[in-house]
Design a protein around this motif. Structure first.
Motif, PDB file in Angstrom:
ATOM      1  N   PRO A  22       0.954  -1.036   0.185  1.00 47.47           N
ATOM      2  CA  PRO A  22      -0.297   0.055  -0.066  1.00 47.47           C
ATOM      3  C   PRO A  22       0.630   1.317  -0.365  1.00 47.47           C
ATOM      4  O   PRO A  22       1.943   0.935   0.495  1.00 47.47           O
ATOM      5  N   ASN A  23       0.435   2.190  -0.295  1.00 42.90           N
ATOM      6  CA  ASN A  23       1.150   3.827  -0.491  1.00 42.90           C
ATOM      7  C   ASN A  23       2.910   3.829  -1.308  1.00 42.90           C
ATOM      8  O   ASN A  23       2.808   3.977  -0.946  1.00 42.90           O
ATOM      9  N   SER A  24       2.582   2.378  -2.332  1.00 40.02           N
ATOM     10  CA  SER A  24       4.208   2.336  -3.094  1.00 40.02           C
ATOM     11  C   SER A  24       4.352   3.443  -4.122  1.00 40.02           C
ATOM     12  O   SER A  24       5.074   3.381  -5.029  1.00 40.02           O
ATOM     13  N   GLY A  25       2.573   3.363  -4.156  1.00 41.26           N
ATOM     14  CA  GLY A  25       2.251   4.525  -5.509  1.00 41.26           C
ATOM     15  C   GLY A  25       2.072   3.705  -7.257  1.00 41.26           C
ATOM     16  O   GLY A  25       2.257   4.217  -8.607  1.00 41.26           O
ATOM     17  N   LYS A  26       1.500   2.221  -6.541  1.00 42.68           N
ATOM     18  CA  LYS A  26       0.078   1.728  -7.694  1.00 42.68           C
ATOM     19  C   LYS A  26      -0.298   2.421  -8.891  1.00 42.68           C
ATOM     20  O   LYS A  26      -0.282   2.521  -9.823  1.00 42.68           O
ATOM     21  N   THR A  27      -1.310   3.106  -8.045  1.00 44.22           N
ATOM     22  CA  THR A  27      -2.354   3.834  -8.320  1.00 44.22           C
ATOM     23  C   THR A  27      -1.992   4.761  -9.080  1.00 44.22           C
ATOM     24  O   THR A  27      -2.182   5.006 -10.870  1.00 44.22           O
ATOM     25  N   THR A  28      -0.290   5.472  -8.594  1.00 43.86           N
ATOM     26  CA  THR A  28      -0.236   6.350  -9.528  1.00 43.86           C
ATOM     27  C   THR A  28       0.317   6.042 -10.514  1.00 43.86           C
ATOM     28  O   THR A  28      -0.081   6.823 -11.660  1.00 43.86           O
ATOM     29  N   ILE A  29       0.517   4.477 -10.708  1.00 35.81           N
ATOM     30  CA  ILE A  29       2.268   4.810 -11.783  1.00 35.81           C
ATOM     31  C   ILE A  29       0.334   3.881 -13.012  1.00 35.81           C
ATOM     32  O   ILE A  29       0.640   4.615 -13.984  1.00 35.81           O
ATOM     33  N   VAL A  70      -6.596   8.295  -6.182  1.00 32.83           N
ATOM     34  CA  VAL A  70      -5.138   7.968  -5.165  1.00 32.83           C
ATOM     35  C   VAL A  70      -5.367   8.932  -4.319  1.00 32.83           C
ATOM     36  O   VAL A  70      -6.080   9.045  -3.924  1.00 32.83           O
ATOM     37  N   GLY A  71      -4.856   8.019  -3.323  1.00 32.51           N
ATOM     38  CA  GLY A  71      -5.326   7.951  -1.851  1.00 32.51           C
ATOM     39  C   GLY A  71      -3.722   7.222  -1.540  1.00 32.51           C
ATOM     40  O   GLY A  71      -3.415   6.613  -2.183  1.00 32.51           O
ATOM     41  N   ASN A  72      -3.596   7.933  -0.209  1.00 31.06           N
ATOM     42  CA  ASN A  72      -2.846   8.193   0.652  1.00 31.06           C
ATOM     43  C   ASN A  72      -2.632   6.841   2.362  1.00 31.06           C
ATOM     44  O   ASN A  72      -1.958   7.025   2.435  1.00 31.06           O
ATOM     45  N   LEU A  89      11.063   0.335  -9.009  1.00 30.53           N
ATOM     46  CA  LEU A  89      11.855   1.510  -7.744  1.00 30.53           C
ATOM     47  C   LEU A  89      11.058   2.574  -7.979  1.00 30.53           C
ATOM     48  O   LEU A  89      11.933   3.575  -8.575  1.00 30.53           O
ATOM     49  N   ASN A  90       9.557   2.512  -7.133  1.00 26.76           N
ATOM     50  CA  ASN A  90       9.544   4.065  -7.805  1.00 26.76           C
ATOM     51  C   ASN A  90      10.004   4.807  -5.836  1.00 26.76           C
ATOM     52  O   ASN A  90      10.367   4.582  -5.517  1.00 26.76           O
ATOM     53  N   MET A  91       9.354   5.827  -6.401  1.00 27.52           N
ATOM     54  CA  MET A  91       9.471   6.720  -5.008  1.00 27.52           C
ATOM     55  C   MET A  91      10.917   7.373  -5.188  1.00 27.52           C
ATOM     56  O   MET A  91      12.011   7.206  -4.093  1.00 27.52           O
ATOM     57  N   SER A  92      11.949   6.568  -6.577  1.00 26.94           N
ATOM     58  CA  SER A  92      12.887   7.204  -5.945  1.00 26.94           C
ATOM     59  C   SER A  92      14.148   7.630  -5.754  1.00 26.94           C
ATOM     60  O   SER A  92      14.985   9.008  -5.582  1.00 26.94           O
ATOM     61  N   ASP A  93      12.863   9.430  -6.200  1.00 25.28           N
ATOM     62  CA  ASP A  93      13.248  10.557  -5.284  1.00 25.28           C
ATOM     63  C   ASP A  93      13.200  10.691  -3.800  1.00 25.28           C
ATOM     64  O   ASP A  93      14.104  11.583  -3.318  1.00 25.28           O
ATOM     65  N   THR A  94      12.280  10.085  -3.672  1.00 26.55           N
ATOM     66  CA  THR A  94      12.597  10.545  -1.696  1.00 26.55           C
ATOM     67  C   THR A  94      13.825   9.222  -1.629  1.00 26.55           C
ATOM     68  O   THR A  94      13.904   9.960  -0.191  1.00 26.55           O
ATOM     69  N   ALA A  95      13.730   8.382  -1.841  1.00 23.06           N
ATOM     70  CA  ALA A  95      15.329   7.508  -1.975  1.00 23.06           C
ATOM     71  C   ALA A  95      16.603   8.795  -1.870  1.00 23.06           C
ATOM     72  O   ALA A  95      17.071   8.174  -0.884  1.00 23.06           O
ATOM     73  N   THR A  99      11.443   5.072 -11.291  1.00 24.05           N
ATOM     74  CA  THR A  99      10.582   5.444 -11.774  1.00 24.05           C
ATOM     75  C   THR A  99      10.221   6.669 -10.547  1.00 24.05           C
ATOM     76  O   THR A  99      10.851   6.960  -9.023  1.00 24.05           O
ATOM     77  N   ILE A 100       9.895   8.072 -10.582  1.00 21.52           N
ATOM     78  CA  ILE A 100       8.893   8.908  -9.882  1.00 21.52           C
ATOM     79  C   ILE A 100       7.603   9.102  -9.997  1.00 21.52           C
ATOM     80  O   ILE A 100       6.898   9.901 -11.057  1.00 21.52           O
ATOM     81  N   GLY A 101       6.791   8.066  -9.779  1.00 18.26           N
ATOM     82  CA  GLY A 101       5.506   8.037 -10.385  1.00 18.26           C
ATOM     83  C   GLY A 101       4.750   9.682 -10.377  1.00 18.26           C
ATOM     84  O   GLY A 101       4.484   9.625 -11.634  1.00 18.26           O
ATOM     85  N   HIS A 102       4.559  10.302  -9.289  1.00 21.37           N
ATOM     86  CA  HIS A 102       3.480  11.564  -9.770  1.00 21.37           C
ATOM     87  C   HIS A 102       4.363  12.594 -10.473  1.00 21.37           C
ATOM     88  O   HIS A 102       3.351  12.713 -11.414  1.00 21.37           O
ATOM     89  N   LYS A 103       5.035  12.528 -11.234  1.00 19.35           N
ATOM     90  CA  LYS A 103       5.906  12.862 -11.874  1.00 19.35           C
ATOM     91  C   LYS A 103       6.288  12.340 -13.557  1.00 19.35           C
ATOM     92  O   LYS A 103       6.458  12.321 -14.828  1.00 19.35           O
TER      93      LYS A 103
END
Ligand code: GDP
Ligand code: MG
Length: 844
Positions: free
Chosen positions: A16-23, A34-36, A119-125, A148-152
């Motif tokens: 959950p919250n890994s960014g699936k729906t965003t992708i 899209v929920g967090n 590897l989503n959220m690579s920006d945060t990482a 990836t950076i999902g939301h971008k």
């Protein structure tokens, strides 16, 4: 043109919250909510897209941490994957929380469906200071990785590229086969075999997956209609795992999955800022530290060796004594005159051979005890992790290091220790080269030859050089085997780092016992057989006509002995014609001859002794008895003083110039002086008798025995083989005697020195024998001696090693390759060394 599927189905899985729906939305252009917070997507969502002309059907699975049957989300995700069989699973991972997110990936891998890791959220990482070695990580996990950076929308095209490449079979993406540890794999194999034999459900599920789920006590899978056999095997397996490992299968299996993740991340993920959390990670910060890791490892290994070989020495001594006692007892109780060949086979062949193997049991037990403790705590995984980088350079796996280290003690437990290597090729390479680690049994060979041929200052460097040559040859052979025989598959492996745990007593004992028992069973079967063969080779054919008339030679020596005794007469006031002294000595001689045909517990034995005493008593009573009486009394005193001196030197292992030795020597001289003063003439005569007549005579008789033995040896098959292979060994600087001793060395390397003693007619010898060294110096140059040692090091390992290689590799092929290959390498290398030594004039 490759065959293109008109449409492929991919499933998006992830925590959950890994960014699936965003992708999902970026891929399909749809607008899902899209929920967090967890659990927003309970129902799976469908969407379509086209990429590079391929129609893609995309399914967004509910977010899950795992694939158990505990929650509705997990069941939905699992059923979709199993029932609808998507072409590719895309696992969306939160890269800033990679270890936890990979847990789901390890379970997806078990489902046998191609997997792409995102590897989503690579920006945060990146913000958290996490760096990835993507190539290595992808290699370790066996699946392509996209960042990836999902939301971008960054990396979305790359996901689709990877998916298509995987779907078309251009990229391997089946993940790694998780190794769940020896104990669990064993149970899985059991249950899996039963499942396969029933052929139920296997169309839909893989049998291994079913077996794992059954062991994990997965509710849904358990409710299937299983036979009693399978349920019983499952229950038994689970109980066994719980008893041995101290936790339920679900927990242990989860630990192993985390171990794989932990190992992969330790190698391919670097945390520059974020601190790691669990206690295992904290311990690992020290134990797998780049600087401290190796020194700690070497200290640990030193302790293990100390434990194995120093403490083992005591029980090894007991076992040696037991076997010696057994052999002696059998000889002692053996009825006189009955088949002495059978006795020789029993004592020299079977008890000698099997005993020589059983003697190692305490070492093996202790070694496996140490290994079991280190393995069960989880440290062994770290040790292998530390050595991995170094070992990879020589084409081996980190885990190969432990068996190689053990090999310096003994190859047999070392080859058994290769069981920790899960990859068969790595295991075989390690097994084949382990004998090159110079084992303890070869040490006597070096300690015989080195002092005989090399000056003091050279001795240690030569010994070191021999060990080093062994290691270098091992390294080269490992590389060669990897390139020539075991091609490929030298790719990176995950070195699992399962969490540390306190081992259970039962677990440790079970693991130790399993291995020790295997070893004992081998001693009772293979070794027993080979021992008898080796015995027969050095016994048959039996010699009946000797080259020398040993009986005549011995008779001549005895006659000379008695006339020498008679010549002592004038010295003790006997007429030169008197026969009392000679008669008394002859009575002793007759007694010992007669006693040889009796066991000490038989009447005849005692009777012979009585007869001797009566004869001597009568002689003493005779007219010339007085000097004889004195002679015998003083001889008895002197003999007992000397005997006591020698035994206390031997028992206390005193050095020749130690204070204690000198004190004892002084005491002895005082006691002897006192006797001399009381009766100088007789004292002198007794000393002359003992030192100039009796001892040389005894020695001569012993030499005759040895000469007989040597003739028999030469005549036997082993001796003939030695002679037969002499032309082959000549270019190495060896003679036939070395050839014969080498055959003995095949039984056990220790035998080389003893066998050499026999063929050089020196009877029982050990590596301290100076007489043997003298003879060797006559036959060999330092160069040849060095070559003999190198050949002994590299050539055919002992039969116990061959037998265990056969057992552990499961085929004679590898055992024979080891035997033939190493011997060939030894031959070539020794030939090169000897011939270049001759050419360059070194050591000749
Ligand atoms: P799901 O539960 O796996 O479906 O995750 P969602 O798609 O609902 O995303 C959860 C949150 O993460 C949302 O607020 C997204 O905007 C955010 N998010 C998605 N991808 C990324 C990314 O690559 N980087 C960052 N920083 N946030 C992202
Ligand atoms: Mg979602």
């Amino acid at each position: 043109m490759s065959l293109r599927k008109s449409k492929i189905t991919i499933a998006l899985a992830g925590n959950p919250n890994s960014g699936k729906t965003t992708i999902f939305n970026k891929i399909t252009g749809e607008r899902q909510h899209v929920g967090n917070y967890a659990g927003v997507t309970v129902e799976k969502e469908d969407g379509e897209c086209q990429h590079n002309g391929v129609d893609i059907h995309v399914v967004d699975l509910p977010g899950t941490y795992s694939l158990t049957a505990f929650s509705l989300e997990e069941l939905i995700a699992r059923h979709f994957i199993i029932d609808d069989k998507p072409d590719v699973i895309v696992d969306i991972l939160d890269a800033s929380n990679i270890e936890r997110n990979l847990y789901l990936a390890t379970q997806l891998m078990e489902l046998n469906i191609p997997l792409v890791l995102v590897l989503n959220m690579s920006d945060t990482a990146k913000l958290h200071g996490i760096e990835f070695d993507l190539k290595l990580l992808s290699e370790l996990l066996g699946a392509p990785i996209v960042t990836t950076i999902g939301h971008k929308g960054k990396g979305i095209d790359e996901i689709l590229d990877a998916v298509i490449s995987v779907a078309e079979g251009k990229t391997g993406a089946h993940g790694i086969k998780m190794n769940l540890g020896r104990d669990i794999e064993k149970q899985i194999n059991n249950i899996q075999a039963l499942i396969e034999s029933e052929n139920k459900l296997v169309e839909k599920y893989s049998p291994r997956w079913l077996a794992i789920k059954l062991l994990e006590n997965d509710e849904e899978i358990h409710q299937e209609d299983w036979s009693d056999d399978i349920l019983a095997a499952t229950e038994k397996g689970a109980k066994r795992i719980e008893a041995v490992l101290g936790d339920s299968p679900e927990i242990i299996i989860a630990d192993r999955r985390y171990g794989v993740i932990s190992g992969a991340c330790q190698e391919a993920v670097r945390l520059t800022v974020e601190a790691r959390h669990t206690y295992s990670d904290k311990i690992d910060e020290v134990l797998t530290n780049r600087i401290l890791g190796l020194p700690i490892f070497f200290v640990m290994m030193y302790i293990v060796f100390q434990l194995t070989f120093a403490f083992g020495e005591i029980p090894v001594g007991w076992i040696e004594t037991c076997f010696a006692f057994l052999g002696n007892s059998i000889s002692y109780l053996w009825p006189n005159g009955s088949d002495s060949l059978l006795l020789s086979m029993l004592v020299d062949g079977i008890i000698g051979g099997v005993g020589g193997v059983i003697v190692f049991v305490p070492n093996i037990f202790l070694l496996f005890l140490a290994i079991a403790i280190l393995e069960d705590t989880g440290y062994m995984a770290r040790a292998a992790f530390n050595m991995d980088r170094l070992m990879h350079k020589i084409g081996l796996h980190g885990k190969s290091f432990i068996p190689m280290l053990v090999g310096f003690g003994c190859s047999v437990p070392a080859i058994m220790a290769t069981r920790t290597l899960e990859n068969r090729k790595d295991r075989l390479i390690t097994m084949l080269i382990v004998p090159l680690m110079s084992c303890g049994a070869r040490l006597p060979i070096y300690t015989l030859f080195i002092p005989a041929f090399f000056p003091q200052a050279w001795q240690a460097p030569v010994l070191w050089l021999i060990y080093l040559i062994g290691i270098l040859v091992a390294v080269v052979l490992a590389k060669l085997l990897r390139v020539l025989v075991f091609k490929g598959e030298s790719s990176a492996f995950v070195m699992e780092l399962p969490p540390y745990r306190i081992p259970t007593l039962k677990g440790v004992l079970v693991h130790v016992w399993e291995r020790t028992w295997l070893y004992l069973r081998k001693a009772g079967t293979i070794i027993l057989g080979i021992s008898i063969v080796m015995w027969a080779l050095s016994t048959f054919p039996q010699k009946t006509v000797y080259d020398f008339d040993h009986d005549a030679i011995s008779e001549q020596a005895t006659n000379d002995y008695f006339s020498a005794v008679k010549s002592l007469n004038p010295l003790i006031d006997l007429s030169s014609e008197s026969t009392v002294l000679v008669d008394a000595i002859r009575a002793e001689y007759d007694m010992s001859q007669e006693q040889q045909s009796y066991h000490p517990f038989e009447d005849g034995f005692k009777l012979a002794y009585q007869k001797q005493n009566e004869t001597i008593e009568q002689l003493i009573q005779s007219e010339e008895g007085k000097p004889l009486e004195n002679f015998i009394k003083i001889r008895k005193k002197i003999s007992s003083i000397r005997y006591n001196f020698e035994t206390s030197i031997e028992n206390n292992e005193l050095e020749k110039d130690s204070t204690q030795y000198l004190l004892l020597d002084q005491d002895k001289d005082h006691a002897l002086d006192a006797i001399e003063k009381s009766n100088p003439a007789i004292y002198q005569t007794v000393v002359k008798y003992l030192d100039d007549i009796k001892y040389p005579y005894d020695e001569k008789i012993a030499k005759i025995d040895q000469a007989i033995h040597s003739e028999e040896m030469t005549y036997s098959i082993a001796g003939r083989i030695g002679k037969g292979i002499e032309p082959v060994l000549k270019p190495l600087g060896f003679n036939w005697k070395i050839g014969t001793a080498l055959i003995g060395a095949f039984a056990a390397k220790e035998v080389f020195v003893a066998q050499l003693g026999i063929v050089y007619s020196l009877g029982e010898t050990n590596e301290q024998s100076n007489a043997l060294r003298k003879k060797l110096r006559k036959d060999f140059t330092p160069l040849a001696a060095f070559c003999i040692m190198i050949f002994c090091l590299i050539s055919a390992p002992c039969m116990a090693t061959i037998a265990i290689t056969r057992q552990e590799s499961g085929s004679w092929k590898w055992a024979m390759l080891q035997l033939g290959g190493l011997t060939l390498v030894a031959y070539i290398l020794t030939l090169v060394i000897y011939q270049s030594g001759l050419l360059l004039g070194i050591g000749i």
